[in-house]
Design an enzyme around this catalytic site. Sequence first.
Site, PDB file in Angstrom:
ATOM      1  N   ILE A  30       0.830  -1.205   0.000  1.00  0.00           N
ATOM      2  CA  ILE A  30       0.000   0.000   0.000  1.00  0.00           C
ATOM      3  C   ILE A  30       0.867   1.258   0.000  1.00  0.00           C
ATOM      4  O   ILE A  30       0.582   2.223  -0.712  1.00  0.00           O
ATOM      5  CB  ILE A  30      -0.945  -0.015   1.216  1.00  0.00           C
ATOM      6  CG1 ILE A  30      -2.011  -1.108   1.040  1.00  0.00           C
ATOM      7  CG2 ILE A  30      -1.598   1.351   1.418  1.00  0.00           C
ATOM      8  CD1 ILE A  30      -2.870  -1.339   2.273  1.00  0.00           C
ATOM      9  N   ASP A  86      14.056   3.078  10.638  1.00  0.00           N
ATOM     10  CA  ASP A  86      13.162   2.205  11.392  1.00  0.00           C
ATOM     11  C   ASP A  86      12.250   3.080  12.236  1.00  0.00           C
ATOM     12  O   ASP A  86      12.705   3.735  13.185  1.00  0.00           O
ATOM     13  CB  ASP A  86      13.983   1.266  12.274  1.00  0.00           C
ATOM     14  CG  ASP A  86      13.132   0.265  13.043  1.00  0.00           C
ATOM     15  OD1 ASP A  86      11.888   0.395  13.021  1.00  0.00           O
ATOM     16  OD2 ASP A  86      13.709  -0.641  13.668  1.00  0.00           O
ATOM     17  N   ASN A 107       2.136   4.992   7.178  1.00  0.00           N
ATOM     18  CA  ASN A 107       1.722   3.705   6.622  1.00  0.00           C
ATOM     19  C   ASN A 107       2.469   2.513   7.218  1.00  0.00           C
ATOM     20  O   ASN A 107       1.942   1.400   7.240  1.00  0.00           O
ATOM     21  CB  ASN A 107       1.936   3.716   5.100  1.00  0.00           C
ATOM     22  CG  ASN A 107       1.718   2.345   4.486  1.00  0.00           C
ATOM     23  OD1 ASN A 107       0.592   1.866   4.387  1.00  0.00           O
ATOM     24  ND2 ASN A 107       2.809   1.689   4.089  1.00  0.00           N
ATOM     25  N   ARG A 152       3.165  13.746  16.569  1.00  0.00           N
ATOM     26  CA  ARG A 152       3.722  14.818  17.398  1.00  0.00           C
ATOM     27  C   ARG A 152       4.702  15.677  16.601  1.00  0.00           C
ATOM     28  O   ARG A 152       4.659  16.913  16.669  1.00  0.00           O
ATOM     29  CB  ARG A 152       4.421  14.212  18.611  1.00  0.00           C
ATOM     30  CG  ARG A 152       4.998  15.254  19.571  1.00  0.00           C
ATOM     31  CD  ARG A 152       5.581  14.595  20.799  1.00  0.00           C
ATOM     32  NE  ARG A 152       6.706  13.729  20.471  1.00  0.00           N
ATOM     33  CZ  ARG A 152       7.268  12.882  21.340  1.00  0.00           C
ATOM     34  NH1 ARG A 152       6.790  12.801  22.580  1.00  0.00           N
ATOM     35  NH2 ARG A 152       8.280  12.129  20.988  1.00  0.00           N
ATOM     36  N   SER A 206      -4.885   2.862   8.921  1.00  0.00           N
ATOM     37  CA  SER A 206      -5.322   2.052  10.052  1.00  0.00           C
ATOM     38  C   SER A 206      -5.680   0.658   9.533  1.00  0.00           C
ATOM     39  O   SER A 206      -4.958   0.098   8.716  1.00  0.00           O
ATOM     40  CB  SER A 206      -6.515   2.718  10.744  1.00  0.00           C
ATOM     41  OG  SER A 206      -6.928   1.962  11.868  1.00  0.00           O
ATOM     42  N   SER A 207      -6.785   0.101   9.968  1.00  0.00           N
ATOM     43  CA  SER A 207      -7.169  -1.243   9.541  1.00  0.00           C
ATOM     44  C   SER A 207      -8.649  -1.473   9.779  1.00  0.00           C
ATOM     45  O   SER A 207      -9.204  -1.006  10.785  1.00  0.00           O
ATOM     46  CB  SER A 207      -6.373  -2.299  10.312  1.00  0.00           C
ATOM     47  OG  SER A 207      -6.888  -3.596  10.086  1.00  0.00           O
ATOM     48  N   TYR A 239      -3.578  -6.800  17.478  1.00  0.00           N
ATOM     49  CA  TYR A 239      -3.332  -5.961  16.304  1.00  0.00           C
ATOM     50  C   TYR A 239      -4.393  -4.871  16.189  1.00  0.00           C
ATOM     51  O   TYR A 239      -4.077  -3.689  16.000  1.00  0.00           O
ATOM     52  CB  TYR A 239      -3.316  -6.818  15.043  1.00  0.00           C
ATOM     53  CG  TYR A 239      -3.274  -6.026  13.754  1.00  0.00           C
ATOM     54  CD1 TYR A 239      -2.157  -5.281  13.409  1.00  0.00           C
ATOM     55  CD2 TYR A 239      -4.366  -6.025  12.883  1.00  0.00           C
ATOM     56  CE1 TYR A 239      -2.117  -4.549  12.232  1.00  0.00           C
ATOM     57  CE2 TYR A 239      -4.335  -5.306  11.700  1.00  0.00           C
ATOM     58  CZ  TYR A 239      -3.218  -4.564  11.380  1.00  0.00           C
ATOM     59  OH  TYR A 239      -3.197  -3.837  10.212  1.00  0.00           O
ATOM     60  N   LYS A 285      -4.159  -0.576  16.400  1.00  0.00           N
ATOM     61  CA  LYS A 285      -4.676   0.339  15.382  1.00  0.00           C
ATOM     62  C   LYS A 285      -5.808   1.211  15.933  1.00  0.00           C
ATOM     63  O   LYS A 285      -5.955   2.384  15.551  1.00  0.00           O
ATOM     64  CB  LYS A 285      -5.165  -0.455  14.171  1.00  0.00           C
ATOM     65  CG  LYS A 285      -4.051  -1.093  13.355  1.00  0.00           C
ATOM     66  CD  LYS A 285      -3.198  -0.045  12.662  1.00  0.00           C
ATOM     67  CE  LYS A 285      -2.277  -0.652  11.624  1.00  0.00           C
ATOM     68  NZ  LYS A 285      -1.502   0.375  10.889  1.00  0.00           N
TER      69      LYS A 285
END
Length: 253
Positions: free
Chosen positions: A27, A73, A100, A133, A149-150, A163, A167
């Site tokens: 994505i 990372d 993402n 932030r 998100s999911s 999980y 999210k």
Amino acid sequence: MISTIEKLYFREDTMTVALITGGSRGIGAAIARRLGADGVRVVVNYRENASAATDVVADIEAAGGAAVAARGDVADPAQLLGLFDLTEGTFGGLDILVVNAGTARFAPIADTTDADFDTMFAINTRATFVALREAARRIRDNGRIVVVSSGSTVTGRPGAGAYAASKAAVEQLVRAAAAELGPRGVTVNSVRPGATRTDALRVDAAALARLAAEVPLRRIGEPEDIAAVVAFLASADGGWITGQHLHAGGGLF
């Protein structure tokens, strides 16, 4: 006369600049290519796969756009902040942030380890908090923030508890950030993909067919489907939408 790109996005004084975390595959790569094709200058973040990030950058440049790959990372706050520094140092500012990068570990709650829980909350939740932030401090007025998100936050499927929780926490951060940044014209939204054809969708053909049969539009989502939703939210035309969680699952939820 306003060009198509100037109308779709929103900066006429300089080129619009986007930072996409986890932008080398799936994505994230589709979002990077879409924004690049629309004339946005893109920073493509990756953690390990430099080759994939380089390919995305090459595709954007071949289409006439501008992009750079940036290793980092996001679970390490110092490296995540470095991505903001690189974006500003390379392109002069930040207008669009797409959060993402993420990870998933699926198991029943009874079988979820502390290590898996901590990993998901470090990458999915804490990194999003740090990114929001920093964006609140650096993004230019009238900017756009989109968090991937999911759909698991609303479907309640077995094995997705930890999980989905990581999210769901992100979505609360989105709502608060939208209220806080709204006076500056900055919008903050999340997108909830459904089952999408990426490397993370590790199911066999039969399971894939069953998933597709559950979707009202009768197919699995493609990364480009999600990229189109993100591109809209990142555009001038998405400027009246903020604090929302857009379902992008083909009508599944």
